[in-house]
Enzyme design. Sequence first.
Site, PDB file in Angstrom:
ATOM      1  N   HIS A 119      29.403   4.401  49.620  1.00  0.00           N
ATOM      2  CA  HIS A 119      28.443   3.521  50.282  1.00  0.00           C
ATOM      3  C   HIS A 119      29.159   2.673  51.322  1.00  0.00           C
ATOM      4  O   HIS A 119      30.322   2.296  51.158  1.00  0.00           O
ATOM      5  CB  HIS A 119      27.745   2.645  49.248  1.00  0.00           C
ATOM      6  N   GLU A 123      23.853   6.661  56.723  1.00  0.00           N
ATOM      7  CA  GLU A 123      23.444   5.265  56.787  1.00  0.00           C
ATOM      8  C   GLU A 123      24.196   4.579  57.930  1.00  0.00           C
ATOM      9  O   GLU A 123      25.341   4.170  57.764  1.00  0.00           O
ATOM     10  CB  GLU A 123      23.698   4.549  55.462  1.00  0.00           C
TER      11      GLU A 123
END
Length: 230
Positions: free
Chosen positions: A72, A142
């Site tokens: 992430h 992302e």
Amino acid sequence: MEERCLLRMLLPYAEVVVSPPFVFLPLVKSLLRPDFHVAAQNCWVKKGGAFTGEVSAEMLVNLSIPWVIIGHSERRLILKELNEFVGDKVAYALGQGLKVIACIGETLEQREAGSTMEVVAAQTKAIAAKVSNWADVVLAYEPVWAFGTGKVATPAQAQEVHSELRKWLQGNVSPEVAASPRIIYGGSVTAANCKELAAQPDVDGFLVGGASLKPEFTDIIRSAEVKKNA
């Protein structure tokens, strides 16, 4: 910690994977309806040992947690997880039987410098170097500048990166692999923009942060119907 959710555009319905903080994984798993799945937000890079505070892939398997998010943007930027380290984590988790949501994406400075594809290709290359079977891998694009900021990549920007990622996989891994992994988008996805994003041919779902804690999350799930009608 925000709850993270993966939405897979699986017709005629969406597959939902909910990712609460570690301490709530068993509770959330026990409360969810059976067709919803659970993911951890991270796991350690190797077998358990003297790594205080880390949670191993084996622990997740023991808890019957099927999914894990790795790489992430917050872990890459704040905890300085390098591409090769992320690749090692993905490979180890897969080796223990977990399904992996592997995150990639560029910062605002990198986008403005025109190096978006260079960055995401390098991140993907580090994963591809360690992974031979992509059946249980989901790539989550992302853009860091759009994650939790209220900004969002335009549908055209998201589609461009997703399409280029598939081309990269085709040229650097194999045509078969290029066609198989789901590439999902994460970056301030809301009820207001989800349908237009979902309509893009190479956007296979969403990695949802803050909006997954709001009633509008059901609207995001329903945006999978856009694929059905395409």
